[in-house]
Write a protein that holds these residues in place. Structure first.
Motif, short mmCIF file in Angstrom:
data_model
loop_
_atom_site.label_atom_id
_atom_site.label_comp_id
_atom_site.label_asym_id
_atom_site.label_seq_id
_atom_site.Cartn_x
_atom_site.Cartn_y
_atom_site.Cartn_z
N ALA A 20 0.84 -1.20 0.00
CA ALA A 20 0.00 0.00 0.00
C ALA A 20 0.88 1.25 0.00
O ALA A 20 2.00 1.23 0.52
CB ALA A 20 -0.92 0.01 1.22
N VAL A 21 0.34 2.30 -0.60
CA VAL A 21 0.94 3.63 -0.51
C VAL A 21 -0.07 4.52 0.20
O VAL A 21 -1.28 4.30 0.10
CB VAL A 21 1.31 4.22 -1.90
CG1 VAL A 21 2.35 3.34 -2.58
CG2 VAL A 21 0.09 4.38 -2.79
N ALA A 22 0.42 5.52 0.93
CA ALA A 22 -0.47 6.44 1.65
C ALA A 22 -0.27 7.83 1.10
O ALA A 22 0.87 8.28 0.93
CB ALA A 22 -0.18 6.41 3.15
N ARG A 23 -1.38 8.53 0.81
CA ARG A 23 -1.28 9.87 0.24
C ARG A 23 -2.08 10.86 1.07
O ARG A 23 -3.22 10.57 1.47
CB ARG A 23 -1.81 9.87 -1.20
CG ARG A 23 -1.55 11.17 -1.93
CD ARG A 23 -2.05 11.09 -3.36
NE ARG A 23 -3.44 11.45 -3.45
CZ ARG A 23 -3.92 12.42 -4.25
NH1 ARG A 23 -3.11 13.11 -5.02
NH2 ARG A 23 -5.21 12.67 -4.28
N SER A 24 -1.49 12.00 1.32
CA SER A 24 -2.21 13.10 1.98
C SER A 24 -1.91 14.36 1.17
O SER A 24 -1.23 14.30 0.15
CB SER A 24 -1.69 13.27 3.41
OG SER A 24 -0.40 13.87 3.36
N LEU A 68 -5.64 9.72 2.70
CA LEU A 68 -5.81 10.17 4.09
C LEU A 68 -6.47 11.54 4.15
O LEU A 68 -6.32 12.35 3.23
CB LEU A 68 -4.45 10.24 4.78
CG LEU A 68 -3.57 8.98 4.73
CD1 LEU A 68 -2.36 9.16 5.63
CD2 LEU A 68 -4.35 7.74 5.13
N ASP A 69 -7.17 11.78 5.26
CA ASP A 69 -7.74 13.11 5.50
C ASP A 69 -6.66 14.12 5.82
O ASP A 69 -6.77 15.29 5.49
CB ASP A 69 -8.70 13.06 6.70
CG ASP A 69 -10.01 12.42 6.32
OD1 ASP A 69 -10.50 12.71 5.23
OD2 ASP A 69 -10.53 11.62 7.12
N SER A 70 -5.62 13.65 6.52
CA SER A 70 -4.56 14.57 6.94
C SER A 70 -3.24 13.80 7.02
O SER A 70 -3.25 12.58 7.19
CB SER A 70 -4.91 15.17 8.29
OG SER A 70 -5.17 14.13 9.20
N GLN A 80 6.55 13.19 1.00
CA GLN A 80 7.20 13.86 -0.14
C GLN A 80 6.19 13.98 -1.29
O GLN A 80 5.48 13.02 -1.59
CB GLN A 80 8.41 13.05 -0.61
CG GLN A 80 9.08 13.66 -1.84
CD GLN A 80 10.41 12.99 -2.18
OE1 GLN A 80 11.45 13.33 -1.65
NE2 GLN A 80 10.35 12.02 -3.08
N GLY A 81 6.17 15.15 -1.92
CA GLY A 81 5.26 15.39 -3.04
C GLY A 81 5.62 14.53 -4.25
O GLY A 81 6.76 14.07 -4.40
N LEU A 82 4.63 14.34 -5.14
CA LEU A 82 4.83 13.51 -6.33
C LEU A 82 5.99 14.02 -7.19
O LEU A 82 6.74 13.25 -7.78
CB LEU A 82 3.52 13.48 -7.13
CG LEU A 82 3.47 12.60 -8.36
CD1 LEU A 82 3.79 11.14 -8.02
CD2 LEU A 82 2.10 12.69 -9.03
N ARG A 83 6.13 15.35 -7.27
CA ARG A 83 7.21 15.92 -8.08
C ARG A 83 8.59 15.44 -7.62
O ARG A 83 9.48 15.20 -8.44
CB ARG A 83 7.18 17.45 -8.03
CG ARG A 83 6.71 18.05 -9.31
CD ARG A 83 6.44 19.53 -9.19
NE ARG A 83 5.27 19.87 -9.97
CZ ARG A 83 5.27 20.05 -11.28
NH1 ARG A 83 6.39 19.96 -11.96
NH2 ARG A 83 4.16 20.32 -11.93
N GLY A 84 8.75 15.30 -6.31
CA GLY A 84 10.03 14.81 -5.78
C GLY A 84 10.33 13.39 -6.28
O GLY A 84 11.47 13.08 -6.61
#
Ligand SMILES: NC(=O)C1=CN([C@@H]2O[C@H](COP(=O)(O)OP(=O)(O)OC[C@H]3O[C@@H](n4cnc5c(N)ncnc54)[C@H](O)[C@@H]3O)[C@@H](O)[C@H]2O)C=CC1
Ligand SMILES: [Mg+2]
Ligand SMILES: [Zn+2]
Length: 277
Positions: A20-24, A68-70, A80-84
């Motif tokens: 799994a990956v987690a995104r906020s 995620l909500d936060s 880290q942002g997707l651009r990174g």
């Protein structure tokens, strides 16, 4: 096992296991092993999960996205942002995250029907959100965008948007509008952004650009006439640059950079670069 990254399958959220990956809003969670975590371990962390999506298989193993909500604090991890991830690191993992980001954004923005306002539900076996009240299906949004390297012999046209990193110049780009062909869009964008005319338009290749959902269609075109007049607000500066004296250029994984590197390689008889998918 099929090697590599395959996005087509919808997965059963009730089945255990997988990655799994987690995104906020801060980007993706990662530790020293990268952004992929054993899913069961990740779900035991103190995360406020807004939605879970099965997004595909990596080397045969199912991969899920936890939206995620936060941005939670997970010991030993940071965000880290997707651009990174685009700028450095494993390219396949960047593709996984780019897809995850697009699915997460689309599902979040299509919880309610744009036609009648009712709650939408995920369709089984299809990547679509469905409104039962008015039988409307919404599919992930992809925005076709044209990107073009305009050349005049050993000179190439590059421009700066006020949004770019200081000093960086890139090729011209813009979103297709309804009613346009790719070529119509290219000609309009070049006129709008620098007031030049182009000829001999040639398609060079395409690239998914998940910021947030562009599909870049890359072209080469030759200068046909006019003097550069940069578009107010959109274009800070535009110039002809000799291929031997280029300014700082876009990231090496971008199609903008590929179009530039390819032209320079062909002019100089060097080995041609490969377009990163
Ligand atoms: N992969 C690459 O090498 C590059 C990718 N790009 C991408 O190309 C895309 C287009 O480039 P820009 O010069 O920013 O576009 P543009 O020249 O059409 O202007 C951007 C403006 O278009 C409007 N817009 C935003 N989303 C839109 C949509 N989906 N459809 C229609 N209009 C929309 C907004 O007003 C925005 O300020 C962007 O996603 C950009 O990130 C741009 C340069 C290099
Ligand atoms: Mg533009
Ligand atoms: Zn509806």
């Amino acid at each position: 096992m099929t090697p590599g990254w395959i996005t087509t399958t919808l997965l059963d959220n009730d089945a255990a296991g997988g990655w799994a990956v987690a995104r906020s809003r801060e980007g993706f969670l990662h530790d020293t092993n990268g952004p992929l975590f054993p899913r069961e371990w990740l779900k035991r962390q103190d995360l406020s999960v807004f939605a879970e999506h099965g997004i595909g298989h990596l080397d045969g193993e199912p991969v899920y996205l936890l939206e995620l909500d936060s941005p939670a604090d997970v010991p030993g991890c940071s965000w880290q942002g997707l651009r990174g991830f685009m700028l450095q690191g494993d390219h396949t993992l960047y593709k996984v995250l780019g897809y995850a980001a697009q699915i997460g954004t689309w599902a979040r923005e299509h919880r309610f029907c744009g036609s009648c306002g009712q709650a939408m539900v995920q369709v089984p076996r299809e990547r679509a959100m469905y409104c039962q009240a008015c039988d409307l299906r919404s599919y992930p949004r992809i925005s076709p965008s044209m990107i073009v390297l305009v050349t005049r012999g050993d000179d190439i046209l590059l421009a700066r948007s006020p949004r770019f990193v200081t000093g960086v110049y890139s090729t011209l780009a813009g979103f297709a509008e309804p009613g346009e062909s790719a070529e119509d869009c290219l000609i309009r964008e070049v006129r709008e952004e620098v007031q030049l005319e182009v000829k001999n338009i040639q398609y060079m290749g395409s690239q998914c650009w998940p910021f947030p959902h562009s599909m870049m269609l890359g072209f080469h075109a030759e200068y046909a006439g006019g003097d550069i007049v940069p578009q107010a607000d959109e274009i800070e500066d535009a110039q002809w640059f000799n291929i031997h004296e280029l300014p700082p250029l876009p990231a090496s994984r971008s199609i903008a950079r590929y179009l530039i590197d390819l032209y320079v390689a062909r002019r100089l008889g060097h080995a041609e670069p490969v377009l990163p998918g």
